[in-house]
Design a protein around this motif. Sequence first.
Motif, mmCIF file in Angstrom:
data_model
loop_
_atom_site.group_PDB
_atom_site.id
_atom_site.type_symbol
_atom_site.label_atom_id
_atom_site.label_comp_id
_atom_site.label_asym_id
_atom_site.label_seq_id
_atom_site.Cartn_x
_atom_site.Cartn_y
_atom_site.Cartn_z
ATOM 1 N N GLN A 11 0.845 -1.190 0.000
ATOM 2 C CA GLN A 11 0.000 0.000 0.000
ATOM 3 C C GLN A 11 0.879 1.239 0.000
ATOM 4 O OE1 GLN A 11 -2.467 -0.393 3.474
ATOM 5 N NE2 GLN A 11 -3.321 -2.354 2.834
ATOM 6 N N ARG A 12 0.742 2.084 -1.021
ATOM 7 C CA ARG A 12 1.523 3.305 -1.120
ATOM 8 C C ARG A 12 1.031 4.328 -0.098
ATOM 9 N NH1 ARG A 12 6.496 4.192 -3.615
ATOM 10 N NH2 ARG A 12 6.654 2.789 -5.375
ATOM 11 N N ARG A 13 1.992 4.957 0.578
ATOM 12 C CA ARG A 13 1.660 6.036 1.507
ATOM 13 C C ARG A 13 2.545 7.228 1.194
ATOM 14 N NH1 ARG A 13 1.089 3.948 7.636
ATOM 15 N NH2 ARG A 13 0.480 6.140 7.818
ATOM 16 N N TRP A 14 1.945 8.378 1.019
ATOM 17 C CA TRP A 14 2.679 9.598 0.702
ATOM 18 C C TRP A 14 2.819 10.428 1.969
ATOM 19 C CZ3 TRP A 14 5.936 11.811 -2.347
ATOM 20 C CH2 TRP A 14 6.062 13.192 -2.392
ATOM 21 N N ILE A 15 4.058 10.707 2.343
ATOM 22 C CA ILE A 15 4.314 11.493 3.550
ATOM 23 C C ILE A 15 4.682 12.898 3.094
ATOM 24 C CG2 ILE A 15 5.634 11.632 5.691
ATOM 25 C CD1 ILE A 15 6.200 8.650 5.399
ATOM 26 N N SER A 16 3.677 13.752 3.008
ATOM 27 C CA SER A 16 3.840 15.055 2.368
ATOM 28 C C SER A 16 4.845 15.948 3.091
ATOM 29 C CB SER A 16 2.485 15.768 2.270
ATOM 30 O OG SER A 16 1.908 15.943 3.552
ATOM 31 N N SER A 17 4.921 15.839 4.409
ATOM 32 C CA SER A 17 5.792 16.736 5.174
ATOM 33 C C SER A 17 7.265 16.554 4.849
ATOM 34 C CB SER A 17 5.566 16.553 6.674
ATOM 35 O OG SER A 17 5.802 15.207 7.047
ATOM 36 N N VAL A 18 7.639 15.366 4.372
ATOM 37 C CA VAL A 18 9.033 15.120 4.004
ATOM 38 C C VAL A 18 9.176 14.718 2.539
ATOM 39 C CG1 VAL A 18 9.916 14.583 6.294
ATOM 40 C CG2 VAL A 18 8.827 12.777 4.960
ATOM 41 N N GLY A 19 8.062 14.661 1.814
ATOM 42 C CA GLY A 19 8.116 14.355 0.391
ATOM 43 C C GLY A 19 8.578 12.955 0.062
ATOM 44 N N VAL A 20 8.273 12.015 0.931
ATOM 45 C CA VAL A 20 8.749 10.641 0.758
ATOM 46 C C VAL A 20 7.573 9.685 0.566
ATOM 47 C CG1 VAL A 20 9.847 8.694 1.955
ATOM 48 C CG2 VAL A 20 10.927 10.946 1.983
ATOM 49 N N SER A 21 7.737 8.771 -0.376
ATOM 50 C CA SER A 21 6.760 7.722 -0.608
ATOM 51 C C SER A 21 7.229 6.435 0.050
ATOM 52 C CB SER A 21 6.569 7.507 -2.115
ATOM 53 O OG SER A 21 5.678 6.434 -2.352
ATOM 54 N N ALA A 80 21.164 16.700 0.934
ATOM 55 C CA ALA A 80 20.136 16.311 1.899
ATOM 56 C C ALA A 80 20.706 15.355 2.943
ATOM 57 C CB ALA A 80 18.967 15.646 1.177
ATOM 58 N N ASP A 81 20.195 15.443 4.154
ATOM 59 C CA ASP A 81 20.596 14.562 5.246
ATOM 60 C C ASP A 81 19.668 13.346 5.225
ATOM 61 O OD1 ASP A 81 21.036 13.282 7.681
ATOM 62 O OD2 ASP A 81 21.431 15.148 8.751
ATOM 63 N N HIS A 82 20.137 12.274 4.641
ATOM 64 C CA HIS A 82 19.286 11.094 4.472
ATOM 65 C C HIS A 82 18.900 10.468 5.807
ATOM 66 C CE1 HIS A 82 21.125 11.428 0.421
ATOM 67 N NE2 HIS A 82 19.962 10.966 0.020
ATOM 68 N N ALA A 83 19.839 10.415 6.752
ATOM 69 C CA ALA A 83 19.521 9.822 8.059
ATOM 70 C C ALA A 83 18.437 10.621 8.764
ATOM 71 C CB ALA A 83 20.771 9.736 8.918
ATOM 72 N N ALA A 84 18.528 11.950 8.693
ATOM 73 C CA ALA A 84 17.502 12.792 9.317
ATOM 74 C C ALA A 84 16.150 12.569 8.660
ATOM 75 C CB ALA A 84 17.904 14.262 9.223
ATOM 76 N N THR A 85 16.149 12.328 7.349
ATOM 77 C CA THR A 85 14.895 12.074 6.646
ATOM 78 C C THR A 85 14.279 10.760 7.095
ATOM 79 O OG1 THR A 85 15.749 13.304 4.740
ATOM 80 C CG2 THR A 85 13.799 11.951 4.383
ATOM 81 N N VAL A 86 15.108 9.727 7.311
ATOM 82 C CA VAL A 86 14.594 8.451 7.818
ATOM 83 C C VAL A 86 13.928 8.655 9.171
ATOM 84 C CG1 VAL A 86 15.225 6.155 8.668
ATOM 85 C CG2 VAL A 86 16.272 7.039 6.580
ATOM 86 N N ILE A 87 14.559 9.418 10.045
ATOM 87 C CA ILE A 87 13.995 9.664 11.378
ATOM 88 C C ILE A 87 12.674 10.408 11.259
ATOM 89 C CG2 ILE A 87 14.376 10.836 13.584
ATOM 90 C CD1 ILE A 87 17.424 10.341 13.077
ATOM 91 N N ALA A 88 12.594 11.355 10.322
ATOM 92 C CA ALA A 88 11.339 12.078 10.101
ATOM 93 C C ALA A 88 10.248 11.138 9.600
ATOM 94 C CB ALA A 88 11.563 13.221 9.108
ATOM 95 N N VAL A 89 10.625 10.182 8.761
ATOM 96 C CA VAL A 89 9.656 9.194 8.275
ATOM 97 C C VAL A 89 9.127 8.350 9.430
ATOM 98 C CG1 VAL A 89 9.420 7.086 6.891
ATOM 99 C CG2 VAL A 89 10.517 9.108 5.909
ATOM 100 N N LEU A 90 10.013 7.926 10.324
ATOM 101 C CA LEU A 90 9.563 7.171 11.500
ATOM 102 C C LEU A 90 8.560 7.985 12.302
ATOM 103 C CD1 LEU A 90 12.919 5.622 12.837
ATOM 104 C CD2 LEU A 90 11.146 4.500 11.480
ATOM 105 N N ASP A 91 8.851 9.272 12.475
ATOM 106 C CA ASP A 91 7.945 10.147 13.223
ATOM 107 C C ASP A 91 6.576 10.207 12.563
ATOM 108 O OD1 ASP A 91 9.971 10.717 15.019
ATOM 109 O OD2 ASP A 91 10.523 12.610 14.062
ATOM 110 N N ARG A 92 6.567 10.426 11.248
ATOM 111 C CA ARG A 92 5.292 10.600 10.535
ATOM 112 C C ARG A 92 4.491 9.307 10.472
ATOM 113 N NH1 ARG A 92 7.722 14.561 11.338
ATOM 114 N NH2 ARG A 92 7.662 16.522 10.173
#
Length: 272
Positions: A11-21, A80-92
């Motif tokens: 199931q695709r989920r779009w996390i708009s706050s970080v622009g990550v699918s 871009a800080d990829h590790a920080a983006t992963v942490i943001a994805v966990l949060d969202r």
Amino acid sequence: MTAAGTAVRGQRRWISSVGVSVISYPAARATGTPVLMLHGIGGSAESCSAAAHELSSHGHPAYSWDAPGYGESADLPEDADHAATVIAVLDRLGLEKVHLFGTSWGGVVAAQVADRVPHRVASLILADSTRGSGTDPQAAAAMLARSTELAELGPREFAGRRAPRLVAPQCPPAVGTAVFEQMTQVRLSGYTAAARMMAATDNTELLTRLTVPTLVLVGELDVVTGVAESERLAALVPGARLTVVPGAGHCAVTERPAAVAGALREFWAETP
């Protein structure tokens, strides 16, 4: 059991706050800790789809991301800080703690996440990974040159030159085709950001201070990062375990998804 090279729909989920699918693979009966899977520099969320399905079918809700600039995710700055983006994805996603799986470049990112927020990583899995290309000036220069090669050749010819080395010589044709097709979808923005991160990274010292349970996985026939590099990773991380996946190349997670998922579940069952 999912066959290697078989497409698995999540199931695709779009996390708009970080622009990550992210592709999620819900467990019909969630009995285990969730898993977040990070693909390699030439892949996408689809690279981990079969293994993610295997894990979800055994009670572990699984998530596979498209890194920034890959797949259906938005482009981010090249620095871009990829590790920080992963942490943001966990949060969202509302995931307080996960098993964090990274293959190849994804493992380099995953190690940095585990170093920054160890309380959120139940275990770390470094699959066919490396300390980073910053361990050697020539390796760093070669990594940076890949972006120029991709720009000059275009993704299809680029994939045609590189994809065959990512799989074992005797892998099923469907696997080789899947790995090739995934690489044809790479975008210059995402690949360049990943290559620059790799070229600037030497995780050697970072690995020695990791405190999370760590499994190092490597395909027996990996000729890209290789068994020797995985042995170094396992020696650097305190208490790490090394598992060699028979008959697999660099893309073990795509070639042997059931074997990889089985190794993970065995490791988790034996980890306090």
